[in-house]
Design an enzyme around this catalytic site. Structure first.
Site, short mmCIF file in Angstrom:
data_model
loop_
_atom_site.label_atom_id
_atom_site.label_comp_id
_atom_site.label_asym_id
_atom_site.label_seq_id
_atom_site.Cartn_x
_atom_site.Cartn_y
_atom_site.Cartn_z
N ASN A 1 0.88 -1.17 0.00
CA ASN A 1 0.00 0.00 0.00
C ASN A 1 0.91 1.22 0.00
O ASN A 1 1.49 1.56 1.03
CB ASN A 1 -0.89 -0.04 1.25
CG ASN A 1 -1.69 1.23 1.44
OD1 ASN A 1 -1.77 2.06 0.52
ND2 ASN A 1 -2.29 1.39 2.61
N LYS B 1 0.19 4.24 -0.28
CA LYS B 1 -0.44 5.44 0.30
C LYS B 1 -0.18 6.64 -0.61
O LYS B 1 -0.14 6.48 -1.83
CB LYS B 1 0.06 5.65 1.73
CG LYS B 1 -0.11 4.37 2.58
CD LYS B 1 0.01 4.58 4.05
CE LYS B 1 -0.21 3.27 4.78
NZ LYS B 1 -0.15 3.37 6.21
N HIS C 1 -9.66 1.39 4.66
CA HIS C 1 -8.39 1.53 5.39
C HIS C 1 -8.62 2.45 6.59
O HIS C 1 -9.38 3.42 6.50
CB HIS C 1 -7.30 2.08 4.47
CG HIS C 1 -5.94 2.02 5.10
ND1 HIS C 1 -5.52 2.95 6.01
CD2 HIS C 1 -4.94 1.12 4.98
CE1 HIS C 1 -4.30 2.61 6.42
NE2 HIS C 1 -3.93 1.51 5.80
N GLU D 1 -6.96 4.78 7.77
CA GLU D 1 -6.71 6.21 7.51
C GLU D 1 -7.91 6.84 6.82
O GLU D 1 -8.21 8.03 7.03
CB GLU D 1 -5.43 6.36 6.67
CG GLU D 1 -4.19 6.09 7.52
CD GLU D 1 -2.99 5.54 6.78
OE1 GLU D 1 -2.95 5.61 5.53
OE2 GLU D 1 -2.08 5.01 7.46
N GLU E 1 -5.69 -4.92 10.50
CA GLU E 1 -4.66 -3.93 10.76
C GLU E 1 -4.96 -3.17 12.05
O GLU E 1 -5.74 -2.21 12.04
CB GLU E 1 -4.61 -2.92 9.60
CG GLU E 1 -4.25 -3.52 8.26
CD GLU E 1 -3.62 -2.49 7.33
OE1 GLU E 1 -2.54 -2.77 6.82
OE2 GLU E 1 -4.20 -1.42 7.16
N GLY F 1 2.35 2.13 10.79
CA GLY F 1 3.32 3.21 10.64
C GLY F 1 4.02 3.59 11.94
O GLY F 1 4.68 4.61 12.02
N SER G 1 3.20 -2.29 10.28
CA SER G 1 4.65 -2.38 10.49
C SER G 1 5.24 -3.74 10.11
O SER G 1 6.17 -4.23 10.76
CB SER G 1 5.03 -2.00 11.93
OG SER G 1 4.64 -0.66 12.19
P1 PGA Z 1 2.70 0.19 7.59
O1 PGA Z 1 1.24 0.44 6.96
O2 PGA Z 1 3.21 -1.09 7.00
O3 PGA Z 1 3.52 1.37 7.16
O4 PGA Z 1 2.54 0.11 9.08
C1 PGA Z 1 0.34 -0.61 6.78
C2 PGA Z 1 -0.96 -0.10 6.19
O5 PGA Z 1 -1.41 0.97 6.61
O6 PGA Z 1 -1.57 -0.74 5.32
#
Ligand code: PGA
Length: 247
Positions: A9, A11, A94, A96, A166, A172, A211
């Site tokens: 992803n 982003k 997601h 976010e 997640e 992140g 992560s």
């Molecule tokens: P990350 O993000 O691997 O940077 O923690 C995962 C995601 O939001 O899909």
């Protein structure tokens, strides 16, 4: 047998030039054939990335989509537009998007239905906040998200859905859920899907996200119920993405 699926992803990262550099870097590497690979790129990169991966087995994903096919929705992208480019997957719900763009279980459900209607495979994201976990509400929260997302979705359509667990506190942040905690929740998600769809739930792939990096992917993927990973930060480097795919 569920085919493992590693999805990047990106982003809101990588302009067209940078996206092609990354894809070309990935293509130069030897990627495991028996693992499904998906890259979920910004809308503006989709067309160029699609052309760049055309002779490979890498699949293309978008990171969001509107639930209507067309209309007065300024700034939105419809499933038909994604279909025209040849998008295979779309990330839905997601955290976010739930957090910053007011997505709810209801809009997530509408997007799931639209994606399925247009044969774009949803990668449905669910997961709890740190506060919810600390007050032992994580299973209740995830159950509500799963039941909301799958509302009125027919059993014959569910095998094409990928679920990504997640935990928001692990995204992140560098904090990964322990492989046991991830496995525990993913087993619970499969039980919830089983109560909705019966044995077909055994065919639905469930990823862990938050992560994931080359250093921890092997341990996570060794778990029986974890079928893949949805990866943000570590998917932005060709070498790291390759290591994830080749766990
Ligand atoms: P990350 O993000 O691997 O940077 O923690 C995962 C995601 O939001 O899909």
């Amino acid at each position: 047998m569920r085919t493992p699926i590693i999805a990047g992803n990106w982003k809101m990262n990588k302009n067209i030039k940078e996206s092609l550099e990354l894809v070309n870097g990935i293509k130069e590497n030897n990627l495991a054939k028996d693992v499904e690979k998906v890259i979920c790129v910004p809308f503006t990169d989709l067309k160029d990335v699609k052309a760049a991966i055309k002779d490979t087995d890498i699949k293309l994903g978008a990171q969001n989509m509107h639930f209507e096919e067309s209309g007065a929705y300024t700034g939105e992208i419809s499933p038909l537009m994604l279909k025209e480019i040849g998008v295979d997957y779309v990330i839905i719900g997601h955290s976010e998007r739930r957090q910053y763009f007011n997505e709810t279980d209801e809009t997530v459900n509408k997007k799931m239905k639209t994606a399925i209607k247009h044969s774009i495979k949803p990668i449905l994201c669910v997961g709890e906040t740190l506060e919810q976990r600390e007050s032992n509400k994580e299973k209740e929260i995830v159950k509500t998200q799963i039941e909301g997302a799958f509302k009125d979705i027919k059993v014959e359509d569910v095998e094409n859905v990928v679920v990504a667990y997640e935990p928001i506190w692990a995204i992140g942040t560098g904090k990964t859920a322990s492989s046991n905690d991830a496995e525990d929740m993913i087993s619970f998600i499969r039980e919830t899907l089983n109560s909705l769809y019966g044995d077909v739930s055994e065919n639905i792939r469930i990823q862990y996200g938050g992560s994931v990096k080359p250093a921890n992917v092997k341990e996570l993927m060794a778990k029986k119920e974890i079928d893949g990973a949805l990866v943000g930060g570590a998917s932005l480097k060709a070498g790291d993405f390759t290591k994830l795919v080749n766990f």
